[in-house]
Design a protein around this motif. Structure first.
Motif, PDB file in Angstrom:
ATOM      1  N   ILE A  78       0.856  -1.190   0.000  1.00  0.00           N
ATOM      2  CA  ILE A  78       0.000   0.000   0.000  1.00  0.00           C
ATOM      3  C   ILE A  78       0.889   1.237   0.000  1.00  0.00           C
ATOM      4  O   ILE A  78       1.833   1.329   0.779  1.00  0.00           O
ATOM      5  CB  ILE A  78      -0.942   0.016   1.224  1.00  0.00           C
ATOM      6  N   PHE A  79       0.594   2.166  -0.869  1.00  0.00           N
ATOM      7  CA  PHE A  79       1.282   3.447  -0.888  1.00  0.00           C
ATOM      8  C   PHE A  79       0.245   4.535  -1.129  1.00  0.00           C
ATOM      9  O   PHE A  79      -0.928   4.252  -1.435  1.00  0.00           O
ATOM     10  CB  PHE A  79       2.378   3.476  -1.964  1.00  0.00           C
ATOM     11  N   VAL A  80       0.657   5.793  -0.967  1.00  0.00           N
ATOM     12  CA  VAL A  80      -0.271   6.925  -1.028  1.00  0.00           C
ATOM     13  C   VAL A  80       0.098   7.816  -2.203  1.00  0.00           C
ATOM     14  O   VAL A  80       1.280   8.064  -2.472  1.00  0.00           O
ATOM     15  CB  VAL A  80      -0.246   7.725   0.294  1.00  0.00           C
ATOM     16  N   VAL A  81      -0.941   8.297  -2.882  1.00  0.00           N
ATOM     17  CA  VAL A  81      -0.792   9.256  -3.975  1.00  0.00           C
ATOM     18  C   VAL A  81      -1.479  10.554  -3.556  1.00  0.00           C
ATOM     19  O   VAL A  81      -2.614  10.528  -3.067  1.00  0.00           O
ATOM     20  CB  VAL A  81      -1.411   8.718  -5.277  1.00  0.00           C
ATOM     21  N   HIS A  82      -0.785  11.687  -3.711  1.00  0.00           N
ATOM     22  CA  HIS A  82      -1.326  13.009  -3.367  1.00  0.00           C
ATOM     23  C   HIS A  82      -1.589  13.781  -4.661  1.00  0.00           C
ATOM     24  O   HIS A  82      -0.723  13.871  -5.541  1.00  0.00           O
ATOM     25  CB  HIS A  82      -0.335  13.778  -2.481  1.00  0.00           C
TER      26      HIS A  82
ATOM     27  N   LEU B  95       5.251  10.993   3.144  1.00  0.00           N
ATOM     28  CA  LEU B  95       4.154  11.248   2.215  1.00  0.00           C
ATOM     29  C   LEU B  95       3.875  10.058   1.315  1.00  0.00           C
ATOM     30  O   LEU B  95       2.855  10.054   0.610  1.00  0.00           O
ATOM     31  CB  LEU B  95       4.463  12.488   1.369  1.00  0.00           C
ATOM     32  N   GLY B  96       4.724   9.051   1.316  1.00  0.00           N
ATOM     33  CA  GLY B  96       4.451   7.836   0.558  1.00  0.00           C
ATOM     34  C   GLY B  96       3.797   6.755   1.385  1.00  0.00           C
ATOM     35  O   GLY B  96       3.408   5.712   0.860  1.00  0.00           O
ATOM     36  N   ASP B  97       3.657   6.986   2.689  1.00  0.00           N
ATOM     37  CA  ASP B  97       3.099   5.985   3.584  1.00  0.00           C
ATOM     38  C   ASP B  97       1.677   6.357   3.970  1.00  0.00           C
ATOM     39  O   ASP B  97       1.232   7.499   3.783  1.00  0.00           O
ATOM     40  CB  ASP B  97       3.975   5.832   4.834  1.00  0.00           C
ATOM     41  N   THR B  98       0.957   5.395   4.576  1.00  0.00           N
ATOM     42  CA  THR B  98      -0.470   5.581   4.845  1.00  0.00           C
ATOM     43  C   THR B  98      -0.751   6.614   5.929  1.00  0.00           C
ATOM     44  O   THR B  98      -1.844   7.160   5.990  1.00  0.00           O
ATOM     45  CB  THR B  98      -1.097   4.244   5.246  1.00  0.00           C
ATOM     46  N   GLY B  99       0.221   6.880   6.800  1.00  0.00           N
ATOM     47  CA  GLY B  99      -0.013   7.853   7.855  1.00  0.00           C
ATOM     48  C   GLY B  99      -0.177   9.272   7.358  1.00  0.00           C
ATOM     49  O   GLY B  99      -0.633  10.149   8.102  1.00  0.00           O
TER      50      GLY B  99
END
Length: 402
Positions: A156-160, A196-200
């Motif tokens: 899982i990674f995060v996209v902004h 910023l790439g992690d779920t937190g």
């Protein structure tokens, strides 16, 4: 004796003088008045002969008791006395304690064999025995496939998006949740930056100050003046306000949106300080390209990103990159907040002189000539000749499906 005789003579002389003195008129010895004292006569010759013994004196008084004398020497040991007569017989004493056990006796002779007894009843079930040794390895009951395999890992990674719109996940990825882009939380000078790439970094609900301080006296305080939160901004909005904003409905449009994406591969990021943007290696697919963001700084506190994280590669470069909210319930864009980006170096022949004296004006100039570029890559499924997964002690090579 001589002393006693002298005393008797002196006494007799005194008595004679006294007699003549008392009867001097009768005896015609009164010679008139006493004359003057005559001159001293010449010193007589010494008489070394002892005078007559005086009279015996009376007994003197008893003297004081003398000090005790020193102890006398011990007397000789006397001879042994005669044996005494036998005494009467004493009474019987109490019984004494038991003595120590004696040594074991010698083994006796074996007895004769007894009569054969009847068969006893059946015994109960015994305890379970220990496990035996492992058996030999059996033959493989399956055939290794030559086509592509299924990878069941989860990443899982995060996209902004850096806009007010929720971004979409890359192809072959599932959106797990969406939210708002949180950069950091601080209390005083203590910083907890978010990757910023992690779920937190993707919070489902925006709150100006979603943090409270608790002490050991069971008391907690929320929104203390020294606490701050930092959020990525919506770069689509121009001319950010200079005054603090207190209405959450007015603040929310300035906050970037995000989404958490789930896939079976772990993405990687590559950065380049060259003029040309980096590209993914063979066997890897491109997810997105962007600009290399290092950290944000507010006052004395920095909020850094790991360059190995996809959170360091942003599709959009904006200035400023974040908005600051405090415990008073307001959010502001401060001119002294600074963003740090990885810089390009067009001339590799002068290391140590990179960017000396270079100033870039405007976002377009910064993008075109100043800031370094990056790319996020994902391993390509079924890439020929690439190791895809390990299992059963074997290396499985990807093969495109027929």
């Amino acid at each position: 004796k001589q002393w006693y005789q002298r005393r008797v003579a002196i006494t007799a002389g005194v008595e004679i003088v006294t007699f003549f003195e008392e009867n001097k008129e009768l005896l015609g010895l009164d010679t008139g008045e006493k004359g003057d004292i005559g001159d001293f006569g010449e010193k007589g010759q010494p008489n070394y002969e002892a005078g007559e013994d005086g009279l015996n004196g009376t007994d003197g008084a008893d003297g004081a008791d003398g000090h005790p004398g020193l102890p006398g020497a011990s007397g000789n040991k006397g001879e042994a006395g005669a044996p005494g007569a036998p005494g009467d017989e004493g009474i019987t004493g109490d019984q004494g304690p038991d003595g120590n056990p004696g040594n074991p006796g010698e083994k006796g002779n074996s007895g004769v064999n007894g009569i054969h007894g009847d068969q006893g009843p059946k015994g109960g079930e015994g305890k379970e025995g220990k496990f035996g040794d492992d058996g030999d390895a059996g033959a493989c009951g399956c055939t290794v496939r030559t086509t592509g395999k299924c990878n069941c890992d989860t990443h899982i990674f995060v996209v902004h998006s850096q806009t007010d719109a929720i971004p979409e996940c890359p192809s072959n990825h599932l959106a797990v949740w969406s939210g708002y882009s949180l950069l950091s939380l601080t209390a005083g000078f203590v910083v907890t930056e978010q990757d910023l790439g992690d779920t937190g970094s993707c919070v489902e609900r925006f709150d100006i100050m979603a943090m409270m301080a608790c002490q050991g006296n069971d008391v907690c305080r929320q929104a203390v003046r020294t606490e701050r939160s930092y959020w990525l901004v919506n770069s689509d909005l121009e001319d950010p306000p200079l005054k603090p904003m207190a209405d959450i409905d007015s603040i929310t449009p300035y906050i970037s949106r995000c989404v958490a994406c789930m896939g079976t591969q772990a993405p990687i990021v590559k950065h380049s300080t060259d003029v040309a943007a980096p590209v993914c290696d063979p066997g890897w697919s491109e997810l997105w390209t962007g600009f290399s963001y290092i950290m944000g700084k507010s006052g004395k506190m920095g909020m850094g990103q790991q360059l190995k994280s996809v959170g360091s590669c942003h599709e959009t470069m904006s200035n400023p990159m974040f908005i600051e909210c405090n415990g008073r319930g307001t959010c502001s864009f401060f001119t002294n907040n600074i963003d740090f980006w990885l810089a390009r170096n067009p001339d590799l022949l002068q290391p140590g002189m990179w960017g000396m004296g270079s100033v870039y004006n405007g976002v377009d100039d910064i993008k075109d000539r100043g800031v370094a570029r990056c790319v996020v890559c994902l391993k390509t499924p079924y890439a020929e000749g690439q190791v895809f997964q390990l299992g059963g002690g074997r290396y499985y090579m990807n093969a495109a499906p027929e």
